[in-house]
Scaffold this active site. Structure first.
Site, short mmCIF file in Angstrom:
data_model
loop_
_atom_site.label_atom_id
_atom_site.label_comp_id
_atom_site.label_asym_id
_atom_site.label_seq_id
_atom_site.Cartn_x
_atom_site.Cartn_y
_atom_site.Cartn_z
N ASP A 112 -7.05 4.33 -4.51
CA ASP A 112 -7.70 4.22 -3.20
C ASP A 112 -8.29 5.61 -2.95
O ASP A 112 -8.51 6.36 -3.92
CB ASP A 112 -6.68 3.81 -2.11
CG ASP A 112 -7.34 3.44 -0.79
OD1 ASP A 112 -7.86 2.32 -0.67
OD2 ASP A 112 -7.35 4.27 0.14
N LYS B 120 0.87 -1.18 0.00
CA LYS B 120 0.00 0.00 0.00
C LYS B 120 0.90 1.22 0.00
O LYS B 120 2.04 1.15 0.48
CB LYS B 120 -0.89 0.01 1.26
CG LYS B 120 -2.11 0.87 1.14
CD LYS B 120 -3.28 0.14 0.49
CE LYS B 120 -4.42 1.09 0.23
NZ LYS B 120 -5.63 0.37 -0.21
P1 NDP Z 1 -12.90 7.80 -2.85
O1 NDP Z 1 -11.82 8.79 -2.66
O2 NDP Z 1 -13.46 7.58 -4.21
O3 NDP Z 1 -14.13 8.16 -1.88
C1 NDP Z 1 -13.95 8.24 -0.52
C2 NDP Z 1 -15.29 8.64 0.11
O4 NDP Z 1 -15.16 8.53 1.52
C3 NDP Z 1 -15.66 10.08 -0.17
O5 NDP Z 1 -17.05 10.21 -0.18
C4 NDP Z 1 -15.05 10.81 1.03
O6 NDP Z 1 -15.65 12.06 1.33
C5 NDP Z 1 -15.31 9.81 2.14
N1 NDP Z 1 -14.30 9.98 3.18
C6 NDP Z 1 -12.95 9.84 3.05
N2 NDP Z 1 -12.35 10.11 4.23
C7 NDP Z 1 -13.33 10.41 5.09
C8 NDP Z 1 -13.35 10.75 6.46
N3 NDP Z 1 -12.21 10.86 7.16
N4 NDP Z 1 -14.55 10.98 7.04
C9 NDP Z 1 -15.70 10.89 6.33
N5 NDP Z 1 -15.75 10.56 5.02
C10 NDP Z 1 -14.58 10.33 4.42
O7 NDP Z 1 -12.34 6.44 -2.22
P2 NDP Z 1 -12.84 4.95 -2.47
O8 NDP Z 1 -14.31 4.92 -2.65
O9 NDP Z 1 -11.98 4.34 -3.49
O10 NDP Z 1 -12.46 4.26 -1.07
C11 NDP Z 1 -13.35 4.22 0.04
C12 NDP Z 1 -12.90 3.15 1.01
O11 NDP Z 1 -12.89 1.87 0.34
C13 NDP Z 1 -11.49 3.31 1.58
O12 NDP Z 1 -11.47 2.81 2.89
C14 NDP Z 1 -10.65 2.40 0.69
O13 NDP Z 1 -9.46 1.97 1.33
C15 NDP Z 1 -11.62 1.25 0.49
N6 NDP Z 1 -11.36 0.41 -0.67
C16 NDP Z 1 -11.32 0.95 -1.93
C17 NDP Z 1 -11.08 0.14 -3.01
C18 NDP Z 1 -11.14 0.65 -4.41
O14 NDP Z 1 -11.10 -0.18 -5.33
N7 NDP Z 1 -11.27 1.95 -4.64
C19 NDP Z 1 -10.80 -1.30 -2.83
C20 NDP Z 1 -10.96 -1.79 -1.48
C21 NDP Z 1 -11.20 -0.93 -0.45
P3 NDP Z 1 -14.83 13.43 0.99
O15 NDP Z 1 -14.84 13.52 -0.49
O16 NDP Z 1 -15.60 14.49 1.68
O17 NDP Z 1 -13.46 13.24 1.56
#
Ligand code: NDP
Length: 457
Positions: free
Chosen positions: A178, A138
């Site tokens: 991510d 990562k």
């Molecule tokens: P994105 O950046 O596309 O979206 C993240 C979302 O989570 C946004 O809506 C963001 O809101 C919100 N968010 C992030 N940090 C916070 C926080 N501290 N408090 C509240 N809301 C928060 O990321 P992904 O959708 O790709 O990833 C989301 C999760 O899924 C992560 O934990 C990631 O590790 C996990 N994941 C992702 C994979 C992938 O293929 N993308 C695979 C496996 C797991 P805002 O825009 O306001 O920050």
């Protein structure tokens, strides 16, 4: 003091976990997220390996908690005002026993060594569960793409890759996206790698379709999380149809979780971002979903704008866990769902939780779900669909061909089914399935056996 109801075996197991955690804490002080992730695995794996002394003798778990390599580097870049900015970049190469390091890059101000080590550690087990030959890694940076221009994001990505390219390669380490790293960032990172190395290879996954991407990669994590939920519900003769569902986040994972739930006849009541959540009592539909995709991926707007557009209720500064629902999909970030939230959810009739995010539920919340017999799918199993399709993207790049969306979706479904079967095989209990135990042990065994075969390296 131990309670009298515990058997001597249980006490020894508990002691083994405590001693192991003391060892890990001493070596990694203050790394709270990393210690949380290690504790969860140790609590499942240490009792299991008491019956398999070769794992203990060869100190396999001790070796697994030590990254094979950690790279930290300076990422200097210039903003639109001509000011010099400095961020910190990282790549954690955790374990390569079963394949090249594989795992995403996170760009978020909260990124630090502990967060990335927890994510890399989880990734080792997750990748093992996918049945594909991928080790775990990562990386990322404490850079916040929010509010930055495309030019600023490009200059940052180029500077980040100028260093990272020394450490990665299609057979060595293959990063993906991510939080904060989506198709725009992957494009800029890939362009810089290609320019410096003069190679067109599958060094990153999540690429655009025009330059080596795989169909279904954007959808994979969210779709996979819903497929996993489907499998869990099947064990109780239930389905997603007509279930009330709450999702946190509105990024990549949340978007495609919502889409698949709608396709399967469920009702999506909430989405959120770090500003707050939106409650939609009628449920999301295709028109709203299309708007959300444009708002978040093109306009890069905030979730309150979605609420305004459709006249929905918006709760600033709040999380969606107070909304009554049968299925919960925490899909934003780590530790976003705590004990209090879990109690409320259970009181409101929750049946299943599928972690789209990595480690979104605190250990106390997990205990409540398990105690309440809620089906609880830990992220390393339930969100493994993303990295599974990344693995399929690597295969397609090596073969220099592209499978159709239907073919990839079918493979994704079958991988999620086999992850579920594996969790059941190792986590079956008298009165149900302990998916945490199942995922941790199943993920551990494959990596541990490969490490034993390869000697002390
Ligand atoms: P994105 O950046 O596309 O979206 C993240 C979302 O989570 C946004 O809506 C963001 O809101 C919100 N968010 C992030 N940090 C916070 C926080 N501290 N408090 C509240 N809301 C928060 O990321 P992904 O959708 O790709 O990833 C989301 C999760 O899924 C992560 O934990 C990631 O590790 C996990 N994941 C992702 C994979 C992938 O293929 N993308 C695979 C496996 C797991 P805002 O825009 O306001 O920050």
């Amino acid at each position: 003091m131990q309670t009298t109801t515990q058997s001597p075996v249980k006490i020894n197991e508990q002691k083994a976990v405590e001693e192991f955690m003391q060892y890990v804490e001493k070596r990694n002080p203050h790394e709270t997220e990393f210690l949380q992730a290690v504790h969860e695995v140790a609590a499942s794996v240490l009792p299991y390996i008491q019956d398999y002394p070769h794992y203990v003798q060869h100190r396999v778990l001790h070796r697994m908690v030590e990254p094979e390599r950690v790279v930290m580097f300076r990422v200097p870049w210039v903003n639109d005002k001509g000011e010099v900015q400095v961020n910190r970049g990282y790549r954690i190469e955790m374990n390569s026993a079963i394949g090249p390091y594989k795992g995403g890059l996170r760009f978020h101000p909260s990124v630090n060594l502990s967060v990335l080590k927890f994510l890399a550690f989880e990734q080792v087990f997750k990748n093992s569960l996918t049945t594909l030959p991928m080790g775990g890694g990562k990386g990322g940076a404490d850079f916040d793409p929010k509010g930055k221009s495309d030019g600023e994001v490009m200059r940052f990505c180029q500077s980040f890759m100028t260093e990272l390219q020394r450490h990665i390669g299609p057979d060595t380490d293959v990063p993906a996206g991510d939080i904060g790293v989506g198709s725009r960032e992957i494009g800029f990172l890939y362009g810089q790698y290609k320019k410096i190395r003069n190679e067109f290879t599958g060094v990153l996954t999540g690429k655009g379709m025009e330059y080596g991407g795989s169909y279904m990669r954007p959808e994979a994590t969210g779709f996979g999380s819903v497929y996993f939920t489907h499998e869990m519900l099947l064990t109780r003769g239930e389905s997603i149809k007509d279930k009330k569902c709450i999702i946190s986040g509105s990024g990549n994972v949340a978007q495609y979780t919502a889409k698949k739930i709608m396709e399967l006849g469920g009702k999506v009541l909430t989405v959120s971002d770090s500003g707050g959540f939106v409650y939609d009592k009628d449920g999301m539909d295709e028109e709203k979903w299309n708007y959300l995709m444009d708002l978040k991926n093109v306009k890069r707007g905030r979730i309150y704008e979605y609420a305004e557009q459709f006249g929905l209720d918006y709760y600033a500064g709040k999380t969606p866990w107070g909304v009554s629902a049968e299925l919960a999909f925490p899909s934003a970030t780590q530790n976003e769902l705590n004990e209090k939230h879990a109690k409320t959810l259970c009181k409101n009739g929750l049946q299943a939780v599928s972690e789209g995010a990595n480690m979104p539920c605190t250990p106390e919340a997990i205990e409540i779900f398990q105690h309440s017999k809620v089906l609880y799918g830990p992220g390393k199993a339930s969100n493994a669909g993303g990295v599974a399709v990344s693995g399929l993207e690597m295969s397609q790049n090596s073969l220099r061909l592209s499978w159709s969306g239907e073919e990839v979706d079918e493979k994704l479904r079958s991988i999620m089914r086999s992850i579920h079967d594996n969790c059941v095989a190792y986590g079956k209990e008298k009165d149900g399935v302990d998916y945490v135990k199942g995922a941790n042990i199943a993920g551990f065994v494959k990596v541990a056996d490969a490490m034993l075969a390869q000697g002390i390296v």
